[in-house]
Enzyme design. Sequence first.
Site, PDB file in Angstrom:
ATOM      1  N   LYS A 156       0.827  -1.216   0.000  1.00  0.00           N
ATOM      2  CA  LYS A 156       0.000   0.000   0.000  1.00  0.00           C
ATOM      3  C   LYS A 156       0.859   1.263   0.000  1.00  0.00           C
ATOM      4  O   LYS A 156       0.592   2.194  -0.743  1.00  0.00           O
ATOM      5  CB  LYS A 156      -0.919   0.048   1.228  1.00  0.00           C
ATOM      6  CG  LYS A 156      -1.891  -1.097   1.350  1.00  0.00           C
ATOM      7  CD  LYS A 156      -2.875  -0.869   2.492  1.00  0.00           C
ATOM      8  CE  LYS A 156      -2.215  -0.755   3.859  1.00  0.00           C
ATOM      9  NZ  LYS A 156      -1.593  -2.000   4.356  1.00  0.00           N
TER      10      LYS A 156
ATOM     11  N   ARG B 274      -9.397   0.600   8.995  1.00  0.00           N
ATOM     12  CA  ARG B 274      -8.948  -0.754   9.314  1.00  0.00           C
ATOM     13  C   ARG B 274     -10.004  -1.521  10.103  1.00  0.00           C
ATOM     14  O   ARG B 274      -9.740  -2.627  10.542  1.00  0.00           O
ATOM     15  CB  ARG B 274      -7.684  -0.671  10.175  1.00  0.00           C
ATOM     16  CG  ARG B 274      -6.375  -0.905   9.419  1.00  0.00           C
ATOM     17  CD  ARG B 274      -5.277  -0.671  10.431  1.00  0.00           C
ATOM     18  NE  ARG B 274      -4.037  -1.346  10.177  1.00  0.00           N
ATOM     19  CZ  ARG B 274      -2.984  -0.793   9.571  1.00  0.00           C
ATOM     20  NH1 ARG B 274      -3.067   0.399   9.060  1.00  0.00           N
ATOM     21  NH2 ARG B 274      -1.855  -1.465   9.481  1.00  0.00           N
TER      22      ARG B 274
ATOM     23  N   ARG C  39      11.508  -7.012   5.760  1.00  0.00           N
ATOM     24  CA  ARG C  39      11.432  -5.557   5.716  1.00  0.00           C
ATOM     25  C   ARG C  39      12.204  -4.904   6.856  1.00  0.00           C
ATOM     26  O   ARG C  39      12.831  -3.864   6.672  1.00  0.00           O
ATOM     27  CB  ARG C  39       9.940  -5.141   5.785  1.00  0.00           C
ATOM     28  CG  ARG C  39       9.694  -3.701   5.471  1.00  0.00           C
ATOM     29  CD  ARG C  39       8.225  -3.444   5.213  1.00  0.00           C
ATOM     30  NE  ARG C  39       7.415  -3.543   6.419  1.00  0.00           N
ATOM     31  CZ  ARG C  39       6.131  -3.198   6.463  1.00  0.00           C
ATOM     32  NH1 ARG C  39       5.525  -2.772   5.393  1.00  0.00           N
ATOM     33  NH2 ARG C  39       5.443  -3.296   7.585  1.00  0.00           N
TER      34      ARG C  39
ATOM     35  N   ARG D 171      11.276  -3.374   9.746  1.00  0.00           N
ATOM     36  CA  ARG D 171      10.824  -2.212  10.479  1.00  0.00           C
ATOM     37  C   ARG D 171      10.739  -2.578  11.956  1.00  0.00           C
ATOM     38  O   ARG D 171      10.666  -3.755  12.290  1.00  0.00           O
ATOM     39  CB  ARG D 171       9.445  -1.799   9.936  1.00  0.00           C
ATOM     40  CG  ARG D 171       9.138  -0.338  10.099  1.00  0.00           C
ATOM     41  CD  ARG D 171       7.890   0.033   9.343  1.00  0.00           C
ATOM     42  NE  ARG D 171       6.683  -0.506   9.976  1.00  0.00           N
ATOM     43  CZ  ARG D 171       5.483  -0.453   9.416  1.00  0.00           C
ATOM     44  NH1 ARG D 171       5.333   0.102   8.246  1.00  0.00           N
ATOM     45  NH2 ARG D 171       4.444  -0.951  10.045  1.00  0.00           N
TER      46      ARG D 171
ATOM     47  N   ARG E 276      -0.393  -8.879  13.677  1.00  0.00           N
ATOM     48  CA  ARG E 276      -0.937  -7.887  12.740  1.00  0.00           C
ATOM     49  C   ARG E 276      -1.747  -8.563  11.640  1.00  0.00           C
ATOM     50  O   ARG E 276      -2.762  -8.042  11.195  1.00  0.00           O
ATOM     51  CB  ARG E 276       0.187  -7.043  12.146  1.00  0.00           C
ATOM     52  CG  ARG E 276       0.666  -6.003  13.139  1.00  0.00           C
ATOM     53  CD  ARG E 276       2.011  -5.470  12.805  1.00  0.00           C
ATOM     54  NE  ARG E 276       1.997  -4.675  11.604  1.00  0.00           N
ATOM     55  CZ  ARG E 276       3.070  -4.474  10.837  1.00  0.00           C
ATOM     56  NH1 ARG E 276       4.212  -5.041  11.148  1.00  0.00           N
ATOM     57  NH2 ARG E 276       2.978  -3.713   9.787  1.00  0.00           N
TER      58      ARG E 276
HETATM   59  P1  AMP Z   1       0.981   0.571   9.058  1.00  0.00           P
HETATM   60  O1  AMP Z   1       2.141   1.458   8.790  1.00  0.00           O
HETATM   61  O2  AMP Z   1      -0.246   0.961   8.284  1.00  0.00           O
HETATM   62  O3  AMP Z   1       1.318  -0.883   8.898  1.00  0.00           O
HETATM   63  O4  AMP Z   1       0.597   0.769  10.594  1.00  0.00           O
HETATM   64  C1  AMP Z   1       1.488   0.458  11.623  1.00  0.00           C
HETATM   65  C2  AMP Z   1       0.726   0.291  12.939  1.00  0.00           C
HETATM   66  O5  AMP Z   1       0.060   1.537  13.247  1.00  0.00           O
HETATM   67  C3  AMP Z   1      -0.371  -0.746  12.908  1.00  0.00           C
HETATM   68  O6  AMP Z   1       0.108  -2.043  13.191  1.00  0.00           O
HETATM   69  C4  AMP Z   1      -1.313  -0.225  14.002  1.00  0.00           C
HETATM   70  O7  AMP Z   1      -0.814  -0.506  15.284  1.00  0.00           O
HETATM   71  C5  AMP Z   1      -1.225   1.280  13.805  1.00  0.00           C
HETATM   72  N1  AMP Z   1      -2.253   1.758  12.842  1.00  0.00           N
HETATM   73  C6  AMP Z   1      -2.048   2.272  11.593  1.00  0.00           C
HETATM   74  N2  AMP Z   1      -3.202   2.616  11.020  1.00  0.00           N
HETATM   75  C7  AMP Z   1      -4.168   2.314  11.911  1.00  0.00           C
HETATM   76  C8  AMP Z   1      -5.592   2.407  11.893  1.00  0.00           C
HETATM   77  N3  AMP Z   1      -6.268   2.880  10.823  1.00  0.00           N
HETATM   78  N4  AMP Z   1      -6.265   2.003  12.994  1.00  0.00           N
HETATM   79  C9  AMP Z   1      -5.625   1.526  14.079  1.00  0.00           C
HETATM   80  N5  AMP Z   1      -4.303   1.381  14.151  1.00  0.00           N
HETATM   81  C10 AMP Z   1      -3.572   1.773  13.076  1.00  0.00           C
END
Ligand code: AMP
Length: 193
Positions: free
Chosen positions: A22, A97, A136, A138, A149
């Site tokens: 994404k 999400r 990755r 991170r 996740r």
């Molecule tokens: P991402 O970079 O989108 O993979 O997000 C990293 C982490 O941020 C996720 O594992 C969640 O803990 C938190 N996070 C990101 N977007 C959301 C969302 N829309 N709702 C809740 N938690 C989020």
Amino acid sequence: MHLYRGDVMLKIVLLGAPGSGKGTQSLKLVAEYGVPQVSTGDLLRHAVAEQTELGLKAKAAMDAGELVSDDIVVGMIRERLDQPDAENGFILDGFPRSQAQAAALDVLLSRLDRPLQRVVHLEVDNEEIVQRLMSRGRADDNEETIRNRLAVFQEQTEPLVQYYKDQGLLVAVKGVGDVDEIFARIKAALDAA
Ligand code: AMP
């Protein structure tokens, strides 16, 4: 759908598992259509790095691979979409999400009179996802967090595929292969829709 390059109104969601690409594809869409990427993950990581009150609240959930609470992320999205650069469109990356977030987004966008045009579902097999996330590196990409996740994605986020299908907004794109090839598929799906 009419996507006028240069004078664009592109209002979309990129929906997909963690590691489905994404973020990468969002950046390419930004370059192509000139509308901002709005990534709740990036906004949250920024808040954590800055040690804001919100960041401190969000950190534990992020480290565990859980969702940060809806009121935090919905509040962040509301503020971000209020910025002038989001007036002509946005690429939502990693939001919504959950059903609750999707419902909140509907309300927010109808108030702004900027309804979603499309939801692009980036489809990638689970095995491929795990491999990608493991390589990755991170901070929140350790094995246990990754597993969590993915489980959270399947339980809370994947039902949104049906939600947006029912709204007639969903387009599915195979998220496997060369980055540019995937991007071409996304563009074709948006232009055809
Ligand atoms: P991402 O970079 O989108 O993979 O997000 C990293 C982490 O941020 C996720 O594992 C969640 O803990 C938190 N996070 C990101 N977007 C959301 C969302 N829309 N709702 C809740 N938690 C989020």
